[in-house]
Design a protein around this motif. Structure first.
Motif, PDB file in Angstrom:
ATOM      1  N   LEU A  64      13.719   6.912   8.440  1.00  0.00           N
ATOM      2  CA  LEU A  64      12.750   7.756   9.682  1.00  0.00           C
ATOM      3  C   LEU A  64      12.880   8.039  10.542  1.00  0.00           C
ATOM      4  O   LEU A  64      12.211   8.964  10.709  1.00  0.00           O
ATOM      5  CB  LEU A  64      11.551   6.070   9.046  1.00  0.00           C
ATOM      6  CG  LEU A  64      10.865   5.700   7.947  1.00  0.00           C
ATOM      7  CD1 LEU A  64      10.707   4.049   8.892  1.00  0.00           C
ATOM      8  CD2 LEU A  64      10.134   6.490   7.465  1.00  0.00           C
ATOM      9  N   GLY A  77      11.438   3.567  12.899  1.00  0.00           N
ATOM     10  CA  GLY A  77      12.742   3.248  11.733  1.00  0.00           C
ATOM     11  C   GLY A  77      14.458   2.314  12.725  1.00  0.00           C
ATOM     12  O   GLY A  77      14.772   1.794  12.029  1.00  0.00           O
ATOM     13  N   VAL A 136      10.216  10.292   4.424  1.00  0.00           N
ATOM     14  CA  VAL A 136       9.664   9.712   4.846  1.00  0.00           C
ATOM     15  C   VAL A 136       8.842   8.393   4.641  1.00  0.00           C
ATOM     16  O   VAL A 136       8.382   7.337   4.791  1.00  0.00           O
ATOM     17  CB  VAL A 136       8.547  10.511   6.325  1.00  0.00           C
ATOM     18  CG1 VAL A 136       8.216   9.802   7.315  1.00  0.00           C
ATOM     19  CG2 VAL A 136      10.137  11.207   7.290  1.00  0.00           C
TER      20      VAL A 136
END
Length: 274
Positions: A64, A77, A136
């Motif tokens: 991420l 993240g 993602v």
């Protein structure tokens, strides 16, 4: 994508439901036969078995951070990476070391070192621009699936209140044994279903890889077989350790697998139609 996995999905549920029916008759007998808590192999998998689930936030967090251009996603993240790795180290390093008295702070430091190393080396992994958005989406999906699976498992554990086999041995009697289809209510016992097996079943997230790259589509069979073998070994060792019954591990595997299948279905309809 689900159409391509359909034969594997059908086989999985037929085998699982058949085993669940068989477990109604052999749960206690099978544990009596297999029980061997001194087994190093089983003790090792007691710690290692949930690794796909416990390290998922770290892997997803790094992805991420480096695959997203949005600052809130990057911050999330970082948070997922370091908190996930710290939790992993705190509660699982002792199992890897096969020691119950392993200092928890050492585990936390170990986990943070894993997070820092993953964060550092992640910058050297080249992610093609066309893969960033899919990665993602899959990383966020993995985290959501993990928490969904954990929530379902914990709720069922509390509601079923099933006594573990090793606790029956401590009591010196099998009188407290109950079948898997008999909820006992909240009483502190948490045998059904198996959290370790459900955690191991998070490895079925490999089935999402064909969404990222066409070359994985050619190897989609291995995206099912590898998780199946890993989950099966973990399930077997839980019986050897006296921690669960056959029905416990079967249900844990079903829950883990089903949450992944639901995720694939949603992704296929909303994000990866093409």
């Amino acid at each position: 994508m689900l159409k391509k996995y359909r034969p594997y999905i059908i086989i999985f549920y037929i085998a699982s439901l058949s085993s669940l029916i068989a477990a109604s008759f052999v749960d206690l007998k099978l544990d009596i036969i297999l029980n061997n808590p001194a087994s190093i192999f089983a003790r090792w998998f007691e710690g290692m078995g949930e690794t796909p689930c416990r390290l998922l936030p770290t892997v997803a967090g790094v992805v991420l951070y480096y695959a997203s251009d949005k600052m809130p996603v990057k911050i999330f993240g970082l948070f997922a990476n370091f908190t996930g790795a710290a939790y992993f180290g705190a509660f699982h390093l002792s199992r890897y070391m096969l020691r119950e008295d392993f200092p928890i702070y050492v585990g936390v430091v170990f986990g943070l070192c894993i997070a820092a190393a993953a964060q550092y080396f992640g910058q050297y992994i080249h992610i093609p621009e066309r893969l960033k958005n899919p990665l993602v989406i899959l990383s966020l999906t993995g985290i959501i699936v993990m928490f969904a699976q954990l929530g379902i498992i914990e709720i069922m554990k509390f509601l079923w209140g099933r006594v573990r086999f090793r606790d029956l041995l401590k009591a010196g009697s099998y009188d407290a044994f109950t079948s898997w289809y008999h909820p006992n209510g909240v009483n502190g016992n948490k045998s059904f279903p198996s959290g370790h097996t459900a955690g191991a079943a998070m490895s079925y997230l490999m089935m999402l890889l064909p969404f990222v790259s066409p070359k994985w589509d050619k190897n989609k069979a291995w995206c099912f077989i590898i998780p199946l073998l890993h989950t099966g070994v973990v399930a077997y060792t839980r019986l050897v350790m006296g921690a669960h019954y056959l029905s416990d591990v079967i249900m844990g595997g079903i829950i883990g697998f089903t949450t992944v299948i639901i995720a694939i279905s949603i992704l296929e309809k909303k994000y990866f139609k093409e």
